[in-house]
Design a protein around this motif. Sequence first.
Motif, PDB file in Angstrom:
ATOM      1  N   TYR A 157      12.847 -22.756   3.885  1.00 59.61           N
ATOM      2  CA  TYR A 157      12.391 -23.925   3.484  1.00 59.61           C
ATOM      3  C   TYR A 157      13.071 -24.878   4.533  1.00 59.61           C
ATOM      4  N   LYS A 158      11.928 -25.306   5.691  1.00 59.17           N
ATOM      5  CA  LYS A 158      12.377 -25.850   6.903  1.00 59.17           C
ATOM      6  C   LYS A 158      13.415 -25.323   7.648  1.00 59.17           C
ATOM      7  N   LYS A 159      14.369 -25.913   7.558  1.00 61.95           N
ATOM      8  CA  LYS A 159      15.549 -25.309   8.567  1.00 61.95           C
ATOM      9  C   LYS A 159      16.629 -24.506   7.766  1.00 61.95           C
ATOM     10  N   THR A 160      16.386 -24.374   6.400  1.00 63.99           N
ATOM     11  CA  THR A 160      17.292 -23.717   5.549  1.00 63.99           C
ATOM     12  C   THR A 160      16.697 -22.439   5.406  1.00 63.99           C
ATOM     13  N   ALA A 161      17.418 -21.141   5.421  1.00 65.69           N
ATOM     14  CA  ALA A 161      17.157 -19.971   5.091  1.00 65.69           C
ATOM     15  C   ALA A 161      18.066 -19.130   4.435  1.00 65.69           C
ATOM     16  N   ALA A 162      17.622 -18.203   3.554  1.00 63.02           N
ATOM     17  CA  ALA A 162      18.653 -17.097   3.048  1.00 63.02           C
ATOM     18  C   ALA A 162      17.851 -15.753   2.989  1.00 63.02           C
ATOM     19  N   GLU A 163      18.743 -14.510   3.094  1.00 61.74           N
ATOM     20  CA  GLU A 163      18.061 -13.361   3.418  1.00 61.74           C
ATOM     21  C   GLU A 163      18.819 -12.374   2.335  1.00 61.74           C
ATOM     22  N   LYS A 164      18.097 -11.422   2.076  1.00 60.33           N
ATOM     23  CA  LYS A 164      18.764 -10.164   1.170  1.00 60.33           C
ATOM     24  C   LYS A 164      17.987  -8.922   1.734  1.00 60.33           C
ATOM     25  N   THR A 165      18.594  -7.660   1.653  1.00 60.18           N
ATOM     26  CA  THR A 165      18.131  -6.503   1.729  1.00 60.18           C
ATOM     27  C   THR A 165      18.240  -5.568   0.971  1.00 60.18           C
ATOM     28  N   VAL A 166      17.475  -4.352   1.217  1.00 60.03           N
ATOM     29  CA  VAL A 166      17.385  -3.565   0.172  1.00 60.03           C
ATOM     30  C   VAL A 166      16.810  -2.216   0.910  1.00 60.03           C
ATOM     31  N   VAL A 167      17.489  -0.982   0.221  1.00 60.30           N
ATOM     32  CA  VAL A 167      16.983   0.127   0.861  1.00 60.30           C
ATOM     33  C   VAL A 167      15.654   1.123   0.261  1.00 60.30           C
ATOM     34  N   LEU A 168      14.813   1.136   0.860  1.00 64.52           N
ATOM     35  CA  LEU A 168      13.496   1.844   0.625  1.00 64.52           C
ATOM     36  C   LEU A 168      13.538   3.409   0.663  1.00 64.52           C
ATOM     37  N   THR A 169      13.624   4.030  -0.351  1.00 57.20           N
ATOM     38  CA  THR A 169      13.459   5.424  -0.461  1.00 57.20           C
ATOM     39  C   THR A 169      12.213   5.934  -0.805  1.00 57.20           C
ATOM     40  N   ILE A 170      11.417   6.770   0.139  1.00 52.07           N
ATOM     41  CA  ILE A 170      10.114   7.214  -0.489  1.00 52.07           C
ATOM     42  C   ILE A 170      10.209   8.586  -0.455  1.00 52.07           C
ATOM     43  N   ASN A 202       0.782  -1.068  -0.017  1.00 53.99           N
ATOM     44  CA  ASN A 202      -0.011   0.006  -0.091  1.00 53.99           C
ATOM     45  C   ASN A 202       0.831   1.224   0.122  1.00 53.99           C
ATOM     46  N   PRO A 203       0.183   2.278  -0.466  1.00 48.02           N
ATOM     47  CA  PRO A 203       1.131   3.495  -0.347  1.00 48.02           C
ATOM     48  C   PRO A 203       1.633   4.068   1.067  1.00 48.02           C
ATOM     49  N   VAL A 204       2.764   4.650   1.004  1.00 48.12           N
ATOM     50  CA  VAL A 204       3.396   5.161   2.187  1.00 48.12           C
ATOM     51  C   VAL A 204       3.146   6.593   2.158  1.00 48.12           C
ATOM     52  N   PRO A 205       2.488   7.130   3.050  1.00 44.79           N
ATOM     53  CA  PRO A 205       2.357   8.947   3.289  1.00 44.79           C
ATOM     54  C   PRO A 205       3.522   9.606   3.550  1.00 44.79           C
ATOM     55  N   VAL A 206       4.356   9.079   4.146  1.00 40.95           N
ATOM     56  CA  VAL A 206       5.589   9.823   4.627  1.00 40.95           C
ATOM     57  C   VAL A 206       6.953   9.513   3.954  1.00 40.95           C
ATOM     58  N   LYS A 207       7.530  10.700   3.683  1.00 41.50           N
ATOM     59  CA  LYS A 207       9.068  10.226   2.854  1.00 41.50           C
ATOM     60  C   LYS A 207      10.022   9.821   3.949  1.00 41.50           C
ATOM     61  N   GLY A 208      11.025   9.272   3.173  1.00 40.08           N
ATOM     62  CA  GLY A 208      12.088   8.917   4.298  1.00 40.08           C
ATOM     63  C   GLY A 208      12.863   7.645   3.666  1.00 40.08           C
ATOM     64  N   THR A 209      13.617   7.212   4.394  1.00 44.99           N
ATOM     65  CA  THR A 209      14.592   6.009   4.131  1.00 44.99           C
ATOM     66  C   THR A 209      14.420   4.998   5.154  1.00 44.99           C
ATOM     67  N   TYR A 210      14.121   3.734   4.605  1.00 45.14           N
ATOM     68  CA  TYR A 210      13.711   2.532   5.300  1.00 45.14           C
ATOM     69  C   TYR A 210      14.795   1.411   4.878  1.00 45.14           C
ATOM     70  N   THR A 211      14.843   0.350   5.462  1.00 48.22           N
ATOM     71  CA  THR A 211      15.449  -0.977   5.266  1.00 48.22           C
ATOM     72  C   THR A 211      14.515  -1.857   5.277  1.00 48.22           C
ATOM     73  N   ILE A 212      14.586  -2.776   4.136  1.00 43.10           N
ATOM     74  CA  ILE A 212      13.710  -3.802   4.038  1.00 43.10           C
ATOM     75  C   ILE A 212      14.388  -5.246   3.994  1.00 43.10           C
ATOM     76  N   ARG A 213      14.133  -6.147   4.845  1.00 42.65           N
ATOM     77  CA  ARG A 213      14.989  -7.322   5.142  1.00 42.65           C
ATOM     78  C   ARG A 213      13.958  -8.425   4.560  1.00 42.65           C
ATOM     79  N   GLY A 214      14.253  -8.948   3.596  1.00 43.58           N
ATOM     80  CA  GLY A 214      13.494 -10.342   3.220  1.00 43.58           C
ATOM     81  C   GLY A 214      14.239 -11.615   3.344  1.00 43.58           C
TER      82      GLY A 214
END
Length: 402
Positions: free
Chosen positions: A388-401, A372-384
């Motif tokens: 799968y079971k006990k196996t995991a992998a992650e990635k991050t990205v900077v969100l700029t509004i 959904n839309p974000v009403p406030v400008k700013g910089t955020y960090t998204i961590r995805g």
Amino acid sequence: AFYLKKDYPAASERFTSAIDLNRKRGDAYYFRSSCYLNLNRITDALNDINHAIGIRETPVILAKLNKPLGFSSSEAGTKADMFLLRSRIFYAQKQLKTALKDINYSISISPHPFWLYFFHRGHIYFNQKEYKLAYRDFHETVKLNPKVINAWNTMGVIAFFMGKYKLDINVCRKALELAPGNLAGLMNLGLAYWLDGNHEKGLNLMKKVVQKQKNPIAYFHLAYFYHVDGKQDMALENYKKAVELNSDILKIRAAYLQKTPQSSPTNKFYREQLKIAKVYIETGKTPKALEFENRTAEITAIELRLIPDPVPVNKPFDIGVNFKVEMDGDETVIPVLFSFTISQNNKVLFRSESSMIEADNGRITHWNAHMNPVPVKGTYTIRGVLRYKKTAAEKTVVLTIE
């Protein structure tokens, strides 16, 4: 009259009255002993037959009583019958050696061969695992009385235990000719065909058994047949039916391992069958399902992206993830969970629920989450995070509004 009608409680009372009037009525002790055996009063039965044997006149009296009934009317014959009865009592007490001694004596003194003597001795030998001797006696039984279905069935079981499946098939066929509704013979025939290599016929016969009767052992065998044929869901269904009908089915089947010679292919079959059954019954799952549960996968998080980037304020956007999951085996689709957090200055502002992504095994998967839309400008960090079971992998990205 009560005795001939198998009303053993009433008959035993009548014989007790006769004994009370005359303690030397060996015939009354004999018949009351038989009543007690049928009523499972084994100790009382043994006491009475010993009394009967100890009274010298008993064979004479029994011979006179038996003549109008068409039973053995010789003293030797009635004496043989007395020792047969005592042998049956010892058999009920699991005193097999003593039971064998008495029945051997009966056979040795009997003026005429009587099928019941050989039938009874066959069961003693069977329980002693003297299968060749047991088969011989059951064979003698059906020579004297071809209508003894239990003898035919047990001959089939012996042939099966010893791995002589073609012989088993012939014996079972004969038993079924005499008694078409003989489900024990039908089940044994199905097993014999299966182990003789005719799986289709074995399967169809076992299906016929469970159609006629809800038999836990038949369901147990049928389940194994389905397992071997690769129909694991049907195997599990039939194992469940076996357990519903008898919760001790595994213990019952385990006991059969002790009955078969270790050198027999039947023993090998029973061991394999029990091993497979334990997997299904103890876990409630198919081996295929368990194998899938135990598999591990390698997940590579390739990219976490924003669409568009940067994101305009008050505008919806997508969070996209590109990843690859790889697993050994023939699975083409692997369920991977994806979740993410949005944070600012190390403080989590939003935590998503997990979404299940059906990823293609060994291929790069692209997946988007609509935001959904974000009403406030700013910089955020998204961590995805991908799991799968006990196996995991992650990635991050900077969100700029902006």
